[in-house]
Write a protein that holds these residues in place. Structure first.
Motif, PDB file in Angstrom:
ATOM      1  N   THR A 119       0.657  -1.302   0.052  1.00 50.71           N
ATOM      2  CA  THR A 119       0.373  -0.025   0.047  1.00 50.71           C
ATOM      3  C   THR A 119       0.857   1.072  -0.002  1.00 50.71           C
ATOM      4  O   THR A 119       0.401   2.291   0.092  1.00 50.71           O
ATOM      5  CB  THR A 119      -0.853   0.046   1.441  1.00 50.71           C
ATOM      6  OG1 THR A 119      -0.055   0.186   2.476  1.00 50.71           O
ATOM      7  CG2 THR A 119      -1.657  -1.268   1.433  1.00 50.71           C
ATOM      8  N   GLY A 174      -8.144  -3.291  -3.951  1.00 48.12           N
ATOM      9  CA  GLY A 174      -8.807  -2.320  -3.207  1.00 48.12           C
ATOM     10  C   GLY A 174     -10.072  -1.940  -3.310  1.00 48.12           C
ATOM     11  O   GLY A 174     -10.951  -2.490  -3.443  1.00 48.12           O
ATOM     12  N   THR A 367      -9.504  -3.480   0.962  1.00 46.20           N
ATOM     13  CA  THR A 367      -8.504  -4.290   0.705  1.00 46.20           C
ATOM     14  C   THR A 367      -8.405  -5.518   1.646  1.00 46.20           C
ATOM     15  O   THR A 367      -7.878  -6.464   0.957  1.00 46.20           O
ATOM     16  CB  THR A 367      -7.358  -3.385   1.156  1.00 46.20           C
ATOM     17  OG1 THR A 367      -7.433  -1.951   0.041  1.00 46.20           O
ATOM     18  CG2 THR A 367      -5.870  -3.732   0.770  1.00 46.20           C
TER      19      THR A 367
END
Length: 433
Positions: A119, A174, A367
């Motif tokens: 991320t 995501g 996510t």
């Protein structure tokens, strides 16, 4: 654009009360959001790169709520922030100081984990896929929240290496892209079952109030996208359009209403066109307050393309704008909405809508839903987009969407536009009107 963060120092007692309240809230939500996982999955070790940031931190909290038995490793450069996150998560978590540019250190931290979640954006202007390479090298399952077409295409080039290593990897997972891709895949699948016509057009519409609580990263992403031509498809032909042009006013339904959205270069356009076989595909994005859209158009017109494609210069611009953005975001909120429209030649038109009051929370839930799907074995070895059946198996899509939609104010899939809109007539022009 991101919610205003506040810090004050009024003594140990008030800080302790606040921390206790936060911990109690997380524990209560853990009870409500738990999912049943197979025994071999529930104690998996999950490494979250960028875990001290808003997207990574939100993902960690959501995973902890879904399955408290998961061992979560928060990876980042800031030990103080990492330890603060660990204190929120509790005993099944730890912090690891990791620099993704240090290949040896990265691989060392991947050797004893079951999946790595990347991320640490922004992904724009990245010249390599170091984390994916390390995951393949250590035979570790992989997920990223990439929102860049070039990066996603580069990640797909590692297909053969991932197959040789026998690891599953999903790129562009995501909320958007990610959940939006799965929604598109489900619209296409059901259309093939219900419609006698041909697939004609699919359009992604996204709205976020301010930066949605995602802070400087999404601000940098937005600025960098202004330096890219928009790739869209019209009747099978790839076309290039001006970023933040082609405004449409779109009805996002309950809780959001009508919002102006503009063309942006997003990876799900290319992947959906190629994977799902839809001949005409585009993506648009809009934000609030309305003057932020004007500001984006002004930046596109006034700043040289070379400036907007220079990551270091854009980061300086972010530092300049960030305090103002945070101040305005304190009043705009952080609502998020996605609308996916599919049209067929026989008039079979269906849409999906996904709306949440807080992007900063919803992106973590979304996510986390992908993480669980990979751990449960829904993804085959290789590098996949979310809409590919080898990425998220067709039979696993419903569960993923159910998990991702927790806390939404509006979630519908495969409905006729008139059933969910306040006014189904769109305002627009050109080939996408």
């Amino acid at each position: 654009m991101a919610s205003l963060g506040m810090y004050w120092n009024t003594g140990i007692k008030k800080k302790a009360v606040k921390m206790a309240s936060s911990a109690k809230e997380i524990n209560n939500e853990k009870q409500n959001n738990r999912v049943e996982l197979p025994e071999k999955v529930k104690k998996s070790r999950v490494l979250i790169l960028g875990g001290t940031g808003r997207v990574g931190g939100s993902t960690a909290i959501s995973l902890s709520k879904f399955c408290p038995d998961l061992h979560i490793i928060i990876a980042g450069r800031n030990r103080e922030k990492g330890n603060a996150m660990v204190s929120k998560l509790g005993k099944n978590s730890e912090f690891a100081e990791v620099n993704i540019d240090d290949r040896e250190a990265l691989e060392a931290n991947l050797t004893d984990v079951d999946i790595v979640v990347h991320t640490a954006g922004p992904f724009q202007q990245s010249e390599n896929c170091k984390v994916l390479e390390a995951a393949i090298g250590t035979k570790t399952a992989y997920l990223d929240v990439c929102d860049d077409t070039s990066y996603a295409t580069r990640a797909k080039s590692y297909m053969n290496k991932a197959l040789e290593a026998n690891i599953p990897a999903i790129t562009t997972g995501g909320i958007y892209p990610g959940v939006s891709n799965v929604m598109a895949a489900e619209l296409v699948r059901t259309a093939k079952l219900e419609s006698n016509g041909e697939l004609e057009r699919l359009r992604f519409y996204y709205y976020t109030a301010g930066t949605g609580g995602a802070g400087p990263t999404i601000l940098a992403t937005s600025f960098l996208l202004l330096g890219e031509d928009v790739v869209a498809y019209n009747k099978g032909e790839e076309i290039k359009l001006k970023p933040y042009s082609g405004m449409l006013t779109i009805d996002f339904g309950i809780g959001i209403g009508k919002k102006d959205v503009f063309l942006l270069n997003l990876p799900e356009v290319k992947s959906v066109h190629e994977v799902l076989g839809v001949p005409t595909v585009s993506a648009r994005f809009g934000t609030d307050p309305f003057f932020w859209n004007w500001g984006m158009i002004a930046m596109r017109n006034l700043l040289p393309r070379e400036f907007l494609r220079d990551r270091s210069k854009v980061q300086q611009l972010v530092q300049l704008f960030d305090p103002v953005v945070r101040a305005v975001d304190g009043t705009s909120g952080e609502a998020v909405s996605m609308r996916v429209d599919l049209e067929c030649s026989d008039g079979h038109n269906r849409i999906g809508i996904f709306s949440h009051k807080r992007l900063s929370r919803s992106v973590g839930i979304s996510t986390a839903a992908f993480v669980l799907a990979i751990l449960e074995g829904s993804t085959k070895p290789g590098v996949w987009f979310p809409e590919e059946p080898e990425g998220i198996a067709v039979e696993a899509r419903e569960v993923l969407l159910q998990r991702a939609s927790q806390g939404t104010i509006n979630f519908i899939i495969n409905k006729a536009p008139w059933m969910v809109e306040t006014n189904p007539k769109e305002l627009g022009f050109g080939i996408y009107s």
